[in-house]
Design an enzyme around this catalytic site. Structure first.
Site, short mmCIF file in Angstrom:
data_model
loop_
_atom_site.label_atom_id
_atom_site.label_comp_id
_atom_site.label_asym_id
_atom_site.label_seq_id
_atom_site.Cartn_x
_atom_site.Cartn_y
_atom_site.Cartn_z
N HIS A 1 0.87 -1.18 0.00
CA HIS A 1 0.00 0.00 0.00
C HIS A 1 0.90 1.23 0.00
O HIS A 1 1.88 1.28 0.74
CB HIS A 1 -0.89 -0.03 1.25
CG HIS A 1 -2.03 0.94 1.21
ND1 HIS A 1 -1.84 2.29 1.27
CD2 HIS A 1 -3.37 0.74 1.12
CE1 HIS A 1 -3.02 2.89 1.21
NE2 HIS A 1 -3.97 1.97 1.13
N ARG B 1 -6.75 10.22 0.03
CA ARG B 1 -6.56 10.71 -1.35
C ARG B 1 -7.89 10.77 -2.09
O ARG B 1 -8.14 11.69 -2.86
CB ARG B 1 -5.56 9.82 -2.09
CG ARG B 1 -4.12 10.12 -1.70
CD ARG B 1 -3.16 9.09 -2.27
NE ARG B 1 -3.27 7.82 -1.56
CZ ARG B 1 -3.34 6.63 -2.13
NH1 ARG B 1 -3.27 6.53 -3.43
NH2 ARG B 1 -3.45 5.53 -1.41
#
Ligand code: FAD
Length: 661
Positions: free
Chosen positions: A251, A271
């Protein structure tokens, strides 16, 4: 024979995360008596840590969404290595699984007009993730637990016993799948209670593996202590193949500071909701890292990327929302080029992008996590983030429709432990939907299988010899000094016993994690992986002497000594497959073979024990040196599904021969 408490059930589910609980509900509703076994407390599984949401094309926020678009995004994210049938079923059934959760009491965040809200995530064309703030996994598990309790109440009303048809054995670890005397069919499981150390065996014709991932084989990981690849190893030892093990997802955004919390996840919702990545020069560097295959789909300027949040129909999404493998590699490159943050990551900023109260409302856990663990107020300053080992795409080779593990009658697998669904890279949000869709299917088909066994009078009986060997294997760490082993274990294999002082399981674990992190991590090279395989082989020899003191009552060193077998087996599969695949694709990045190769898309790498009976019979070091790697052609994608893509796009993934066909 060692003292082993025995019980009989119809279906055993190993794991009480989302996949396990969904499977158990289905098996119980199909009329089977179902036992659920989990390593930790009921309700504390990996699933509970899931933050961002469940991907399902309900089209609540953008009506353009539907299962075909979700299927397309999933295949693109996995770089077309996904088993197309799994991706199809997943995309088609995910909305029903989310609505079903709502009918069972889940309270999702809402749109202004009262529908289940959906948020943006990397690689998803439309806002698609049903969520509850950044605590979606908690709500998912709470709902499934509540459903289980309600089924138990029904059983109590009917039989006077809450656990007549559905029972959770918590804080218990399964160490072996046990077969019948012929070594063919699954007949149950062997394990131990973590608190008392007592052994138990549960007889059952059908076993569902729902044990989650393998992250604890790596040093920097978002995974918790439970994720030691048990289900992967149990399947391998029972004779089932694992596929795609080279694909481990790093990740892009884990915490990098302070060291004690390194690896803890920073959800992609940061995000998705507008957070941006910057390097030490303040540059939004992701615009420099849009790969050719995605060029047309992502914004080419900051302005366009920013406009997309308000007007997604007329702008392209910002590159911070590229699939995870792309973002993780970009961060890695920036840090390597000397443009990293003070603690070796990059900056992830929401503070300049949203008002403080919005951040606290939409990202409450992140706000709390950074304040408590790093003394950083994310409403006022950026976070420092870097890649962390997060998810394994590889897993048990299963039939897409039934979740049956190939080659082992009675064994099923769902959730993170199963392979194929995500190809070379999983999109965020696609795990929670995966485990609901395939958890249900695994429970259903395990129940049917158990029903048929009962109806035909062919319910298999566990082989006592295997139970004895499983007990001896589990006891070995108590007499590991100087290679001394219990007689049941050493019989017939004395020549293989390594002499020498006992090894500390914690030291072995640290060395394993360092090896995998440094040599089979986010960027891979042939020489390093060869080195890793040598080190892993040496660690396996030493792990046979992993020794512990004390007794069986809650003894974490003993538990780790047992888990080491699984981590070492699984790590070897990852390293072997990663060395073999001489291309870069999804979660597998080769510095020495940086391009994606269309020929390799046609290949699944399959790991299995060369002699499956060795998995059952050689307790000193099961399967030692016997992992075999095979290449298997991927099944051709059904033409109507291929027609969902533009030819220009398919050319990037499929060979000329496939395109002609
Ligand atoms: P898990 O939930 O991992 O459960 C495994 C179960 O197996 C546990 O009960 C464990 O005790 C048990 N078990 C393991 N070994 C044994 C054994 N030997 N004997 C007995 N029991 C055993 N995915 C998304 O889709 N959306 C997200 O927003 C998201 N956020 C995430 C955030 C974090 C911090 C993490 C770590 C992951 C996130 N993921 C997310 C990934 C997702 O949470 C996992 O992939 C998923 O929950 C796995 O579910 P599972 O049911 O397969 O296994």
């Amino acid at each position: 024979m060692t003292q082993v408490e025995r019980q009989a059930w119809d279906v055993v589910v190993i794991g009480a995360g989302g996949a396990g609980l969904r499977a158990a509900i289905e098996a119980r509703e199909a009329g089977m008596r179902c036992a659920v076994i989990c390593k930790s407390l009921f309700g504390k599984a990996h699933t509970v840590m899931a933050e961002g949401g469940i991907a399902a094309s309900m089209g609540n926020v953008n009506e353009g969404d539907n299962w075909q678009v979700h299927f397309r995004d999933t295949m693109r994210g996995g770089k077309f290595l996904n088993h197309w049938r799994m991706a199809e079923l997943h995309a088609q059934e995910a909305p029903d699984r989310v609505w079903e959760l709502e009918t069972w009491g889940a309270l999702f965040d809402r749109t202004p007009d009262g529908r289940i809200s959906q948020r943006n995530f990397g690689g998803h064309e439309y806002p698609r993730l049903a969520h509850v703030g950044d605590r979606t996994g908690l709500e998912l598990i709470r709902t499934l637990q509540q459903k289980i309790v309600s089924l138990q109440q029904e059983d109590h009303a009917e039989t006077g016993d809450y656990e007549a048809r559905l029972k959770v054995f918590q804080e218990c670890t399964v160490t072996r799948i046990v077969k019948d005397a012929a070594g063919e069919k699954v007949a149950g499981v062997f394990g131990y209670e973590r608190e008392s150390g007592r052994f138990f065996a549960i007889e059952a014709p059908a076993v569902v593996l729902a044990t989650g991932g393998i992250g604890k084989s790596f040093k920097v990981t978002s995974n918790s202590w439970e994720y030691t690849g048990d289900g992967h190893a149990l399947a391998l030892l029972a004779g089932a193949p694992l596929i795609n093990m080279e694909f481990v997802q790093f990740h892009p955004t884990g915490m990098v500071w302070p060291p004690s919390v390194k690896g803890i996840l920073v959800t992609e919702s940061v995000r998705g909701d507008g957070g941006v990545l910057r390097n030490s020069e303040g540059k939004r560097f992701m615009f420099d890292y849009i790969p050719d295959v995605f060029k047309e789909k992502y914004a080419q300027s900051e302005d366009e990327g920013d406009r997309w949040y308000e007007d997604p129909d007329h702008n392209r999404r910002p590159p911070e929302l590229l699939p995870r493998d792309e973002v993780a590699r970009a961060i890695n490159s920036e840090v390597k080029a000397g443009r990293g943050s003070p603690h070796g990551g990059v900056f992830l900023d929401v503070s300049t992008r949203m008002p403080a109260e919005v951040i606290k409302r939409r990202l409450p856990s992140m706000h709390h996590q950074f304040k408590e663990l790093a003394d950083v107020d994310i409403t006022a300053e950026p976070m420092e983030v870097g890649p962390t080992c997060h998810y394994v795409m590889g897993g048990v080779d299963v039939d897409p429709d039934t979740a049956a593990a190939s080659g082992v009658p009675g064994l099923f697998a769902a959730g993170e432990v199963a392979g194929g669904m995500h190809g070379s890279n999983r999109l965020g949000g696609n795990s929670l939907s995966d485990l609901l869709v395939f958890g249900r299917r695994a429970g259903l088909h395990a129940a049917r299988y158990a029903q048929e066994a009962a109806a035909s009078g062919t319910r298999p009986v566990p082989d006592d010899a295997q139970l004895d060997l499983a007990a001896a294997e589990a006891l070995r760490p108590f007499s590991a000094e100087d290679g001394e082993l219990p007689s049941a274990v050493s019989a017939g294999s004395a020549a293989e016993q390594p002499a020498g002082p006992a090894e500390n399981p914690y030291t072995l674990h640290q060395e394993l994690q360092q090896t995998m992190n440094d040599l089979v991590g986010i960027i891979r090279r042939a020489g390093e992986m060869e080195d890793a395989l040598h080190r892993l082989a040496a660690l396996r020899v030493r792990a046979r002497r992993a020794g512990v003191e004390g007794h069986r009552q809650f003894n974490p060193g003993w538990h780790l000594a047992i888990d080491l077998r699984n981590m070492l087996l699984v790590s070897e599969c990852v390293a072997r497959a990663a060395l073999e695949r001489t291309e870069s694709r999804g979660g597998h990045t080769r510095d020495d073979c940086p391009e994606m190769d269309r020929e390799w898309r046609r290949v699944n790498l399959v790991c299995r024990l060369s002699d499956p009976s060795a998995g059952l019979a050689a307790p000193t070091d099961p399967g030692r040196g016997q992992i075999r790697l095979e290449r298997r052609e991927t099944p051709p994608i059904r033409p109507d599904l291929l027609n969902l893509f533009e030819k220009d796009e398919l050319v990037k993934y499929l060979t000329d021969e496939e395109l002609t066909q």
